[in-house]
Design an enzyme around this catalytic site. Structure first.
Site, short mmCIF file in Angstrom:
data_model
loop_
_atom_site.label_atom_id
_atom_site.label_comp_id
_atom_site.label_asym_id
_atom_site.label_seq_id
_atom_site.Cartn_x
_atom_site.Cartn_y
_atom_site.Cartn_z
N HIS A 27 -10.28 -5.65 -3.30
CA HIS A 27 -8.95 -5.87 -2.72
C HIS A 27 -9.04 -6.23 -1.25
CE1 HIS A 27 -9.83 -1.53 -2.44
NE2 HIS A 27 -9.15 -1.52 -1.30
N ASP A 76 0.85 -1.20 0.00
CA ASP A 76 0.00 0.00 0.00
C ASP A 76 0.88 1.24 0.00
OD1 ASP A 76 -3.21 0.54 1.06
OD2 ASP A 76 -1.79 2.21 1.08
N ILE A 77 0.50 2.22 -0.81
CA ILE A 77 1.32 3.42 -0.96
C ILE A 77 1.26 4.32 0.28
CG2 ILE A 77 -0.35 5.02 -2.01
CD1 ILE A 77 1.88 5.46 -4.19
N HIS A 129 -6.84 -6.01 2.33
CA HIS A 129 -5.71 -5.40 3.04
C HIS A 129 -5.11 -6.45 3.97
CE1 HIS A 129 -6.79 -1.00 2.36
NE2 HIS A 129 -7.98 -1.55 2.13
#
Ligand code: 5GP
Length: 129
Positions: free
Chosen positions: A93, A29-30, A95
């Protein structure tokens, strides 16, 4: 539907990839909420995770399990937490978040991490996948 994750899949936008197979992609994750925060996505274009077929959802979770095992080997933590939100990016998605306390799963914050550190971390997870 084109969105940031479909562009990552096509290679239009770069990512810190940690794992890939024919059907899935996993990358850091960015804006990680914890060190090692990883996203796992199906390559098929679908927004809401619970609109996926039983087979596709099962495949996504089994791929996520493999990524979580690699992540746990690299990041010192008690467990890998799992969360599904999907309010920001309309592409299904999962996490995966290394956790030592429930607060580590809190969204809306971001740890500071450099691009170089993200690259190094992604390479380590990829090596353990
Ligand atoms: P959600 O859709 O589950 O609410 O949140 C989307 C997640 O994707 C956020 O944690 C956000 O930091 C991450 N994200 C958004 N854009 C990018 C991007 O371009 N690259 C990466 N690696 N992560 C992103």
């Amino acid at each position: 539907m084109s969105n940031i994750f479909s562009k990552i899949i096509s290679g239009e936008i770069p990512c810190h990839k940690v794992a890939e197979d024919d059907l899935h992609l996993a990358f850091l994750d960015i804006n990680p909420v914890a060190y090692g925060h990883t996203l796992v996505i199906p390559k098929m274009g679908i927004d809401y995770i619970f609109d996926m077929s039983d087979e596709s959802l099962t495949n996504l979770m089994l791929f996520s399990k493999k990524v979580a095992k690699a992540l746990k080997k690299v990041v010192d933590c008690k467990k890998i937490g799992v969360s599904v939100i999907g309010l920001e990016v309309p592409h299904a998605h999962v996490h995966l978040i290394p956790i030592n306390a429930i607060q580590d799963m809190t969204f809306g914050k971001s740890i500071g991490i450099s691009q170089a550190d993200l690259t190094a971390l992604a390479n380590k997870i990829a090596t353990n996948f």
